[in-house]
Design an enzyme around this catalytic site. Structure first.
Site, PDB file in Angstrom:
ATOM      1  CE1 TYR A  22     -15.080  12.215 -16.553  1.00 44.64           C
ATOM      2  CE2 TYR A  22     -13.948  12.257 -14.442  1.00 44.64           C
ATOM      3  CZ  TYR A  22     -14.796  11.635 -15.337  1.00 44.64           C
ATOM      4  OH  TYR A  22     -15.361  10.438 -15.014  1.00 44.64           O
ATOM      5  NE  ARG A  39      -2.038   1.783   3.443  1.00 49.96           N
ATOM      6  CZ  ARG A  39      -1.910   1.202   4.620  1.00 49.96           C
ATOM      7  NH1 ARG A  39      -2.559   0.090   4.903  1.00 49.96           N
ATOM      8  NH2 ARG A  39      -1.136   1.716   5.557  1.00 49.96           N
ATOM      9  CG  ASP A  84      -6.714  16.751 -15.953  1.00 48.14           C
ATOM     10  OD1 ASP A  84      -6.029  16.100 -16.768  1.00 48.14           O
ATOM     11  OD2 ASP A  84      -7.757  16.313 -15.437  1.00 48.14           O
ATOM     12  CE  LYS A  92     -10.367   9.041 -19.831  1.00 45.86           C
ATOM     13  NZ  LYS A  92     -10.272   9.208 -18.402  1.00 45.86           N
TER      14      LYS A  92
END
Ligand code: PLP
Length: 406
Positions: A122, A69, A194, A219
């Protein structure tokens, strides 16, 4: 105990980072940066370290990894590669792009702080900021960041972060990264970009003054629709440490298998982006001459209002086109339901051409009134142009547009 950046350094100090004097082209770096043959077997591909934990030599004595983790060797290789492509020490990788956005806010803001965010982003980003983080006392002003003065005016004494998405999903509106960074830095406020739509191949936010870069690696970086993932990168290592800390605290690290898949996809990032731009240019040209098409948006077109800015801060126009069809919403649905080669799907940036209806898919979390005011009409179609032969994509769109004539 080693901190995360020291772990990255320790585990990669002996690797054959490519010799910049011999090979520093971006396509070369996409393949080789951060990668070394496996020191045990010579395997050319990075192994998938599918493990939860790591056996320690003695209490407090380990090889840099303690629990997956916190950090994982396969994920670290991807982080190192993403960092090298952006000329910073490392990236921090997350399970999704939205997990990266969540970590960005949790790492840098506290209750009472304020964010200035691009009005067109987005839809999931709007949902997170407007419906989730607000409950924890973080407020947000959505402003049209295509006009840098709007950013100045929206800054308050509590503003801690300017978050811009450029080109914006889905209208492709641009924000001037240099101008906004200059304004924000006058007020000692961090700027996050972004960069999902262009990647470092076509736009380098750090060179333009930004402090933080965010990706949905889902993407173009993966590029094959194989994974969902996200990444954060910062110029300043102390900010990177905060991202590592919060990722460990909330438990949102990317899985080793997903990191491995992305490591394969990213090798062709430069080549893919170059071809995405070529194909999108051809399709935009075709659509611009089609009588059923209106409101065509592609930054390469002279009709694109920010064409000059696109040429200035980008080294290519990207693979996304948006348009409306004559007859509005009803005909838009007919076209999207009629395509055969293009996939009707909710994503972008892959080798497959994907057609999306933002109003009912990616931007459905935004209330209709707000959406319409931003130019995201119910009839808007987003096309993520893939790497098929462009004439085949055109043939498919051509036959789908025939439906509008019924
Ligand atoms: N940023 C942009 C520009 C996006 O288009 C998306 C998703 O579509 C995200 C962030 C969120 O990424 P993810 O879907 O990987 O959580």
């Amino acid at each position: 105990m080693l901190n995360e950046l020291e772990i990255i350094g320790k585990n990669h100090s002996k690797i054959n980072d490519i010799d910049e004097t011999v090979s520093s082209g971006f396509a070369t770096r996409c393949i080789h940066s951060g990668i070394t043959p496996d020191p045990v077997t010579g395997a050319i591909l990075t192994p998938i370290y599918q493990t939860a934990t790591y056996v320690q030599n003695a209490v407090g004595e380990h090889k840099g990894y303690t629990y997956s983790r916190s950090a994982n060797p396969t994920v670290s290789v991807l982080e190192k590669k993403l960092g090298e492509l952006e000329n910073v020490a490392t990236a921090v990788c997350f399970v999704t792009g939205m997990a990266a956005t969540t970590a960005l806010v949790l790492a840098l803001l506290k209750s009472g702080d304020h964010i200035v965010c691009s009005d067109v982003v987005y839809g999931g980003t709007v949902r997170l900021l407007q419906q989730v983080l607000i409950k924890f006392g973080v407020s947000v002003s959505f402003v049209d960041t295509s006009i840098p003065e709007n950013v100045s005016q929206a800054i308050t004494k509590n503003t801690k972060l300017i978050f811009i998405e450029t080109p914006a999903n889905p209208t492709l509106k641009l924000s001037d990264i240099s101008a906004i960074s200059a304004i924000s830095h006058e007020h000692d406020i961090l700027v996050a970009v972004d960069n999902t739509f262009l990647t470092a191949v076509l736009q380098k936010p750090f060179d333009l003054g930004a402090d933080i870069v965010l990706y949905s690696t889902t993407k173009y970086i993966d590029g094959h629709n194989a994974t969902v993932g996200g990444a954060l990168l910062a110029k300043n290592n102390s900010i990177t440490e905060k991202f590592y800390f919060i990722r460990n605290a909330i438990g949102s690290i990317q899985s080793p298998f997903d990191a491995w898949l992305i490591l394969q996809g990213i090798k062709t990032l430069a080549l893919r982006l170059e071809q995405h731009c070529i194909n999108a240019g051809i399709i935009a040209d075709y659509l611009s001459q089609h009588e059923q098409i209106k409101q065509l948006t592609y930054p390469e077109l002279q009709t694109f209002p920010q064409h000059a800015l696109a040429k200035l801060q980008q080294s290519g126009f990207g693979g996304i086109i948006t348009f409306e069809v004559v007859g509005g919403y009803d005909n838009a649905l007919k076209v999207m339901n009629a395509v055969r080669l293009c996939a009707l799907a909710e994503s972008l940036g892959s080798v497959e051409t994907m057609i999306t209806h933002p109003a009912s898919m990616t931007h459905s979390p935004i209330p209709a009134e707000q959406r319409h005011a931003l130019g995201i009409s119910d009839g808007l179609i987003r096309l993520s142009v893939g790497l098929e032969n462009p004439e085949d994509i055109i043939k498919d769109i051509e036959q789908a547009l025939l439906q509008c004539e019924d």
